[in-house]
Design a protein around this motif. Structure first.
Motif, PDB file in Angstrom:
ATOM      1  N   LYS A 344       0.831  -1.207   0.000  1.00 47.88           N
ATOM      2  CA  LYS A 344       0.000   0.000   0.000  1.00 47.88           C
ATOM      3  C   LYS A 344       0.864   1.256   0.000  1.00 47.88           C
ATOM      4  CE  LYS A 344      -3.771  -2.473   2.246  1.00 47.88           C
ATOM      5  NZ  LYS A 344      -4.617  -2.620   3.455  1.00 47.88           N
ATOM      6  N   VAL A 345       1.694   1.337  -1.020  1.00 49.92           N
ATOM      7  CA  VAL A 345       2.541   2.504  -1.252  1.00 49.92           C
ATOM      8  C   VAL A 345       2.505   2.805  -2.746  1.00 49.92           C
ATOM      9  CG1 VAL A 345       4.078   2.040   0.704  1.00 49.92           C
ATOM     10  CG2 VAL A 345       4.608   1.076  -1.531  1.00 49.92           C
ATOM     11  N   SER A 346       2.830   4.028  -3.110  1.00 48.75           N
ATOM     12  CA  SER A 346       2.859   4.412  -4.522  1.00 48.75           C
ATOM     13  C   SER A 346       4.268   4.249  -5.078  1.00 48.75           C
ATOM     14  CB  SER A 346       2.402   5.859  -4.678  1.00 48.75           C
ATOM     15  OG  SER A 346       3.381   6.736  -4.127  1.00 48.75           O
ATOM     16  N   GLU A 347       4.378   4.329  -6.394  1.00 52.00           N
ATOM     17  CA  GLU A 347       5.704   4.273  -7.002  1.00 52.00           C
ATOM     18  C   GLU A 347       6.549   5.455  -6.547  1.00 52.00           C
ATOM     19  OE1 GLU A 347       6.434   2.901 -11.054  1.00 52.00           O
ATOM     20  OE2 GLU A 347       4.264   2.629 -11.275  1.00 52.00           O
ATOM     21  N   ALA A 348       5.918   6.613  -6.371  1.00 49.34           N
ATOM     22  CA  ALA A 348       6.648   7.783  -5.879  1.00 49.34           C
ATOM     23  C   ALA A 348       7.177   7.529  -4.474  1.00 49.34           C
ATOM     24  CB  ALA A 348       5.751   9.013  -5.882  1.00 49.34           C
ATOM     25  N   ASP A 349       6.366   6.874  -3.626  1.00 47.28           N
ATOM     26  CA  ASP A 349       6.816   6.513  -2.273  1.00 47.28           C
ATOM     27  C   ASP A 349       8.006   5.571  -2.348  1.00 47.28           C
ATOM     28  OD1 ASP A 349       4.622   7.924  -1.161  1.00 47.28           O
ATOM     29  OD2 ASP A 349       3.343   6.140  -1.262  1.00 47.28           O
ATOM     30  N   GLN A 350       7.888   4.587  -3.216  1.00 49.72           N
ATOM     31  CA  GLN A 350       8.944   3.583  -3.377  1.00 49.72           C
ATOM     32  C   GLN A 350      10.280   4.218  -3.729  1.00 49.72           C
ATOM     33  OE1 GLN A 350       8.617  -0.249  -5.928  1.00 49.72           O
ATOM     34  NE2 GLN A 350       9.300   1.318  -7.363  1.00 49.72           N
ATOM     35  N   TRP A 351      10.289   5.069  -4.745  1.00 50.25           N
ATOM     36  CA  TRP A 351      11.551   5.669  -5.184  1.00 50.25           C
ATOM     37  C   TRP A 351      12.085   6.653  -4.146  1.00 50.25           C
ATOM     38  CZ3 TRP A 351      13.516   2.609  -8.362  1.00 50.25           C
ATOM     39  CH2 TRP A 351      12.777   2.001  -9.383  1.00 50.25           C
ATOM     40  N   ALA A 352      11.183   7.327  -3.435  1.00 49.11           N
ATOM     41  CA  ALA A 352      11.634   8.244  -2.377  1.00 49.11           C
ATOM     42  C   ALA A 352      12.317   7.466  -1.258  1.00 49.11           C
ATOM     43  CB  ALA A 352      10.446   9.037  -1.833  1.00 49.11           C
ATOM     44  N   LYS A 353      11.791   6.307  -0.920  1.00 47.68           N
ATOM     45  CA  LYS A 353      12.376   5.499   0.145  1.00 47.68           C
ATOM     46  C   LYS A 353      13.729   4.930  -0.284  1.00 47.68           C
ATOM     47  CE  LYS A 353       8.082   4.260   2.539  1.00 47.68           C
ATOM     48  NZ  LYS A 353       8.412   4.297   3.981  1.00 47.68           N
ATOM     49  N   LEU A 354      13.829   4.483  -1.522  1.00 47.67           N
ATOM     50  CA  LEU A 354      15.111   3.968  -2.005  1.00 47.67           C
ATOM     51  C   LEU A 354      16.149   5.086  -2.094  1.00 47.67           C
ATOM     52  CD1 LEU A 354      13.883   1.459  -4.725  1.00 47.67           C
ATOM     53  CD2 LEU A 354      15.134   0.886  -2.630  1.00 47.67           C
ATOM     54  N   LYS A 355      15.712   6.256  -2.505  1.00 45.73           N
ATOM     55  CA  LYS A 355      16.624   7.402  -2.551  1.00 45.73           C
ATOM     56  C   LYS A 355      17.106   7.766  -1.155  1.00 45.73           C
ATOM     57  CE  LYS A 355      17.042  12.057  -4.503  1.00 45.73           C
ATOM     58  NZ  LYS A 355      16.323  13.164  -5.219  1.00 45.73           N
ATOM     59  N   LEU A 356      16.208   7.654  -0.176  1.00 50.43           N
ATOM     60  CA  LEU A 356      16.579   7.942   1.215  1.00 50.43           C
ATOM     61  C   LEU A 356      17.628   6.946   1.704  1.00 50.43           C
ATOM     62  CD1 LEU A 356      16.105   9.532   3.853  1.00 50.43           C
ATOM     63  CD2 LEU A 356      14.248   7.904   4.374  1.00 50.43           C
ATOM     64  N   VAL A 357      17.506   5.689   1.298  1.00 50.35           N
ATOM     65  CA  VAL A 357      18.510   4.682   1.648  1.00 50.35           C
ATOM     66  C   VAL A 357      19.880   5.129   1.162  1.00 50.35           C
ATOM     67  CG1 VAL A 357      19.332   2.344   1.158  1.00 50.35           C
ATOM     68  CG2 VAL A 357      16.929   2.712   1.697  1.00 50.35           C
ATOM     69  N   VAL A 358      19.950   5.524  -0.103  1.00 45.00           N
ATOM     70  CA  VAL A 358      21.224   5.927  -0.705  1.00 45.00           C
ATOM     71  C   VAL A 358      21.793   7.152   0.007  1.00 45.00           C
ATOM     72  CG1 VAL A 358      22.355   6.728  -2.807  1.00 45.00           C
ATOM     73  CG2 VAL A 358      20.576   4.957  -2.943  1.00 45.00           C
ATOM     74  N   GLU A 359      20.978   8.174   0.197  1.00 45.50           N
ATOM     75  CA  GLU A 359      21.441   9.426   0.800  1.00 45.50           C
ATOM     76  C   GLU A 359      21.908   9.215   2.237  1.00 45.50           C
ATOM     77  OE1 GLU A 359      18.103  11.996   0.400  1.00 45.50           O
ATOM     78  OE2 GLU A 359      18.526  12.517  -1.700  1.00 45.50           O
ATOM     79  N   THR A 360      21.161   8.446   3.010  1.00 49.57           N
ATOM     80  CA  THR A 360      21.517   8.217   4.416  1.00 49.57           C
ATOM     81  C   THR A 360      22.794   7.406   4.529  1.00 49.57           C
ATOM     82  OG1 THR A 360      19.163   8.238   5.003  1.00 49.57           O
ATOM     83  CG2 THR A 360      20.697   7.337   6.628  1.00 49.57           C
ATOM     84  N   ALA A 361      22.878   6.343   3.737  1.00 48.76           N
ATOM     85  CA  ALA A 361      24.073   5.497   3.793  1.00 48.76           C
ATOM     86  C   ALA A 361      25.322   6.240   3.381  1.00 48.76           C
ATOM     87  CB  ALA A 361      23.867   4.270   2.915  1.00 48.76           C
ATOM     88  N   LYS A 362      25.215   7.109   2.388  1.00 49.77           N
ATOM     89  CA  LYS A 362      26.372   7.885   1.961  1.00 49.77           C
ATOM     90  C   LYS A 362      26.837   8.846   3.060  1.00 49.77           C
ATOM     91  CE  LYS A 362      25.912   7.799  -3.080  1.00 49.77           C
ATOM     92  NZ  LYS A 362      25.695   8.595  -4.307  1.00 49.77           N
ATOM     93  N   GLU A 363      25.905   9.291   3.880  1.00 46.63           N
ATOM     94  CA  GLU A 363      26.255  10.178   4.990  1.00 46.63           C
ATOM     95  C   GLU A 363      26.985   9.416   6.092  1.00 46.63           C
ATOM     96  OE1 GLU A 363      23.840  13.111   8.072  1.00 46.63           O
ATOM     97  OE2 GLU A 363      23.246  13.026   5.963  1.00 46.63           O
ATOM     98  N   VAL A 364      26.547   8.177   6.328  1.00 39.98           N
ATOM     99  CA  VAL A 364      27.157   7.360   7.378  1.00 39.98           C
ATOM    100  C   VAL A 364      28.491   6.776   6.918  1.00 39.98           C
ATOM    101  CG1 VAL A 364      26.865   5.305   8.846  1.00 39.98           C
ATOM    102  CG2 VAL A 364      24.892   6.768   8.329  1.00 39.98           C
ATOM    103  N   TRP A 365      28.528   6.311   5.651  1.00 40.37           N
ATOM    104  CA  TRP A 365      29.725   5.676   5.107  1.00 40.37           C
ATOM    105  C   TRP A 365      30.143   6.437   3.849  1.00 40.37           C
ATOM    106  CZ3 TRP A 365      25.278   2.677   6.243  1.00 40.37           C
ATOM    107  CH2 TRP A 365      25.362   1.914   7.402  1.00 40.37           C
ATOM    108  N   PRO A 366      30.717   7.607   3.983  1.00 39.06           N
ATOM    109  CA  PRO A 366      31.053   8.439   2.811  1.00 39.06           C
ATOM    110  C   PRO A 366      32.023   7.777   1.843  1.00 39.06           C
ATOM    111  CG  PRO A 366      32.087   9.301   4.815  1.00 39.06           C
ATOM    112  CD  PRO A 366      31.102   8.265   5.241  1.00 39.06           C
ATOM    113  N   ASN A 367      32.786   6.812   2.318  1.00 42.30           N
ATOM    114  CA  ASN A 367      33.739   6.124   1.449  1.00 42.30           C
ATOM    115  C   ASN A 367      33.195   4.802   0.924  1.00 42.30           C
ATOM    116  OD1 ASN A 367      35.758   8.109   1.861  1.00 42.30           O
ATOM    117  ND2 ASN A 367      36.241   7.185   3.840  1.00 42.30           N
ATOM    118  N   GLY A 368      31.927   4.574   1.150  1.00 38.85           N
ATOM    119  CA  GLY A 368      31.289   3.351   0.670  1.00 38.85           C
ATOM    120  C   GLY A 368      31.590   2.132   1.515  1.00 38.85           C
TER     121      GLY A 368
END
Length: 368
Positions: A344-368
């Motif tokens: 019960k989520v939209s495609e826009a919700d889905q991509w926003a959540k995946l984008k949040l994963v990328v942005e947050t992880a890059k902040e925690v592990w800037p060197n990957g």
């Protein structure tokens, strides 16, 4: 190999686009051919791969766009399996479903359709890694053997040990076949472990003559045997959630009961575990982790609300009390569409959540 699973990763399934849902219904009604449906699947998978790459994911999937179910489509393609239709209320809603049971000698089919599906994804991944997901072996052991009324009414094996050996061989052959097809990132999705700590399922297991506590060890032994022959340069991860069907779940309980045995399976390069709500319990069971990576499933795929980055950062910090930060990664807690209906989520919700994963992880592990 040390980079898999990635600091920012995903589980696998994605919401089916409307055009694909409509095409699947048209095919079901006999209004379009299989060839037309496949062409539409191909087109939508290519679009999805490009979107995954655009938001920065390092491992892409086909979104499981060709599947009806996250697990049954693969299992149905094995030799010695029969699929049947039934109605279920297991997830708190009444809905049509399908089940499987072992009806003959279990074996991997060398022309399993998932192999060509993977080759298509791999061809279009172009520059990033193509990730293949399949259900784990204990899904068959629990659902198609231990708990299967159909199997117990007409058993196809005289001894359990013979079935288990065939199950192991089937998965060893499957792993090698995907490797030969070019796969270097394989994930075993195995929710069956939840039945070993959920009280209702433990009762069902006991009624069928099995000890759920003994099965914890046996599930681990089977998994280790399955992975014993995996190629050295094939990364294999494990994903577990407590059920994800149209935003409903199946299992309740803590990881505490299974964590020691599960997390000791060192042939896995990493574990994807669900931690999106209070049902997941604390991070304390993660203290059993060895040297693998642990992917924290902190972002829910069940509801549309977007988690705050601050909350995620705090949760990662909390988990790091039990697992060194350099062993942690981030992902959603499950796929977005374990079945073709989707959550019960939209495609826009889905991509926003995946984008949040990328942005947050890059902040925690800037060197990957």
């Amino acid at each position: 190999m040390t980079k898999i699973p990635f600091r920012w990763d995903q589980v696998g399934s994605l919401l089916r686009p409307t055009v694909l849902k409509e095409a699947r219904e048209q095919f079901k009604q006999g209004n379009i051919s299989k060839e037309v449906l496949t062409r539409i699947e191909d087109e939508e998978i290519i679009k999805s791969i490009e979107k995954q790459k655009e938001i920065g994911l390092l491992a892409v999937t086909d979104g499981e766009f060709r599947r009806r179910w996250w697990h049954l489509d693969f299992i149905a393609g094995l030799k010695g399996i029969t699929v049947y239709d039934f109605e279920t209320t297991a997830f708190g809603i009444t809905t049509e479903a399908q089940g499987t049971f072992v009806s003959g000698k279990l074996a991997f089919d060398p022309v399993h359709p998932f192999l060509s599906h993977f080759k298509f994804t791999n061809e279009h991944a172009a520059g990033v890694l193509a990730k293949q997901t399949i259900p784990g072996p204990n899904m068959i052991y629990l659902d198609s053997f231990i708990l299967s009324k159909h199997y117990h009414e007409n058993p196809s094996y005289e001894k359990k040990e013979a079935f288990i050996q065939d199950l192991i061989t089937t998965y060893q052959d499957a792993i090698q076949a995907f490797y030969d097809a070019g796969c270097r990132y394989l994930q075993l999705d195995d929710t069956s472990w939840g039945g070993l700590f959920d009280e209702r399922f433990r009762g069902m297991i006991q009624k069928n003559g099995y000890d759920p506590d003994e099965l914890i060890q046996e599930f681990g032994d089977i998994t280790e045997a399955v992975l014993a022959k995996k190629p050295a340069d094939l990364a294999v991860t494990f994903h577990f959630c407590k059920g994800n069907f149209q935003s409903h779940w199946l299992y309740d309980g803590s990881y505490e009961l299974i964590a020691e045995r599960l997390l000791s399976i060192t042939q896995f390069d990493g574990f994807f575990l669900e931690f999106d709500d209070e049902r997941s319990g604390t991070f304390e069971p993660l203290k059993n982790l060895k040297n693998q990576r642990l992917v924290l499933g902190l972002i829910t795929t069940k509801t549309p609300e977007l988690e705050s980055k601050e909350l995620l950062l705090n949760r990662i910090k909390e988990a790091s009390k039990y697992v060194p930060l350099e062993q942690l990664c981030l992902s959603p807690q499950c796929g977005f569409s374990s079945t073709h209906e989707g959550n019960k989520v939209s495609e826009a919700d889905q991509w926003a959540k995946l984008k949040l994963v990328v942005e947050t992880a890059k902040e925690v592990w800037p060197n990957g």
